[in-house]
Design an enzyme around this catalytic site. Structure first.
Site, PDB file in Angstrom:
ATOM      1  CG  HIS A  25      54.052  35.151  46.737  1.00  0.00           C
ATOM      2  ND1 HIS A  25      53.374  35.634  47.826  1.00  0.00           N
ATOM      3  CD2 HIS A  25      53.115  34.549  45.952  1.00  0.00           C
ATOM      4  CE1 HIS A  25      52.081  35.356  47.706  1.00  0.00           C
ATOM      5  NE2 HIS A  25      51.904  34.687  46.586  1.00  0.00           N
ATOM      6  CE  LYS A  49      42.660  35.341  46.539  1.00  0.00           C
ATOM      7  NZ  LYS A  49      44.103  35.113  46.267  1.00  0.00           N
ATOM      8  NE  ARG A  98      49.450  27.755  46.347  1.00  0.00           N
ATOM      9  CZ  ARG A  98      48.613  28.617  46.887  1.00  0.00           C
ATOM     10  NH1 ARG A  98      48.874  29.133  48.049  1.00  0.00           N
ATOM     11  NH2 ARG A  98      47.499  28.966  46.281  1.00  0.00           N
ATOM     12  CB  SER A 136      48.596  35.174  50.989  1.00  0.00           C
ATOM     13  OG  SER A 136      49.716  35.432  50.181  1.00  0.00           O
TER      14      SER A 136
HETATM   15  O1  PNS Z   1      47.484  36.334  44.023  1.00  0.00           O
HETATM   16  P1  PNS Z   1      46.158  36.219  43.334  1.00  0.00           P
HETATM   17  O2  PNS Z   1      45.046  36.779  44.205  1.00  0.00           O
HETATM   18  O3  PNS Z   1      45.855  34.814  42.880  1.00  0.00           O
HETATM   19  O4  PNS Z   1      46.254  37.130  42.007  1.00  0.00           O
HETATM   20  C1  PNS Z   1      45.152  37.300  41.122  1.00  0.00           C
HETATM   21  C2  PNS Z   1      45.399  38.525  40.222  1.00  0.00           C
HETATM   22  C3  PNS Z   1      45.635  39.777  41.078  1.00  0.00           C
HETATM   23  C4  PNS Z   1      46.604  38.278  39.336  1.00  0.00           C
HETATM   24  C5  PNS Z   1      44.113  38.691  39.327  1.00  0.00           C
HETATM   25  O5  PNS Z   1      42.983  38.837  40.130  1.00  0.00           O
HETATM   26  C6  PNS Z   1      44.226  39.894  38.380  1.00  0.00           C
HETATM   27  O6  PNS Z   1      44.838  39.785  37.338  1.00  0.00           O
HETATM   28  N1  PNS Z   1      43.669  41.064  38.777  1.00  0.00           N
HETATM   29  C7  PNS Z   1      43.698  42.266  37.965  1.00  0.00           C
HETATM   30  C8  PNS Z   1      42.345  42.508  37.296  1.00  0.00           C
HETATM   31  C9  PNS Z   1      42.164  41.579  36.097  1.00  0.00           C
HETATM   32  O7  PNS Z   1      42.860  41.688  35.113  1.00  0.00           O
HETATM   33  N2  PNS Z   1      41.207  40.668  36.229  1.00  0.00           N
HETATM   34  C10 PNS Z   1      40.919  39.713  35.185  1.00  0.00           C
HETATM   35  C11 PNS Z   1      41.643  38.411  35.429  1.00  0.00           C
HETATM   36  S1  PNS Z   1      40.924  37.154  34.479  1.00  0.00           S
END
Ligand code: PNS
Length: 170
Positions: A25, A49, A98, A136
């Protein structure tokens, strides 16, 4: 104004669950910060998650891992990414890639977000070769079994990550 051209601050948004914030990150954040004027690193919740670290702990770990990197600010946000995108006046979201499997997830997420906000743009930065295997979930797995995470997270947060994970084992 640069040579007669009106200058707008270019903000990129780097969102993630950062549970915990890894060296991968950090690498993406540093490279993205070089491409814009302001990089907002946003700790969000991924509803697919259950985070091990609280929102506040994840912000703190990101802040410590990014200390000394210019042009970066770390925030937390509860809500939709597209709303935050508007709020911070982002020119693009940055995400790290990745592997090929990441691309499928990112492409789906980008398409859904673009449906919600047609101005939404994403820049996908391939992970640096030595960061490809850092995730992570690997960090949590290694820490859980008492392994060495010092090549996966910044030294400033390594002890905290280990302590928090072993606390959950007890
Ligand atoms: O590190 P991650 O878990 O891959 O990040 C995913 C994240 C947090 C960027 C995504 O789940 C997100 O944008 N969450 C906020 C809620 C949202 O907007 N959800 C719709 C995404 S299509």
């Amino acid at each position: 104004m640069i040579r007669g051209v009106p200058y707008e601050v270019k903000t990129f948004l780097f969102p993630g669950s950062f549970d915990p914030f890894s060296l991968g990150h950090r690498d993406i954040a540093k490279r993205a910060a070089d491409l814009c004027d302001r990089l907002v690193v946003a700790v969000l919740n991924n509803r697919g998650k259950s985070p091990v670290f609280s929102l506040q702990e994840r912000v703190e770990m990101a802040n410590q891992s990014l200390s000394g990197v210019p042009g970066v600010e770390v925030i937390s946000y509860v809500g939709l990414l597209v709303d935050l995108y508007r709020n911070v006046d982002a020119a693009a979201v940055v995400r790290g890639l990745r592997a090929e499997s990441d691309f499928r997830i990112e492409a789906e997420m980008a398409a859904a977000n673009k449906l919600l906000n047609p101005d939404y743009e994403v820049i996908l930065l391939p992970s640096s070769a030595d960061m490809v295997f850092i995730s992570s979930s690997t960090i949590k797995e290694v820490a859980f079994f008492g392994g060495d995470v010092s090549k996966m997270v910044c030294p400033q947060i390594a002890e905290f990550v280990k302590a928090k994970i072993s606390e959950r084992k007890a």
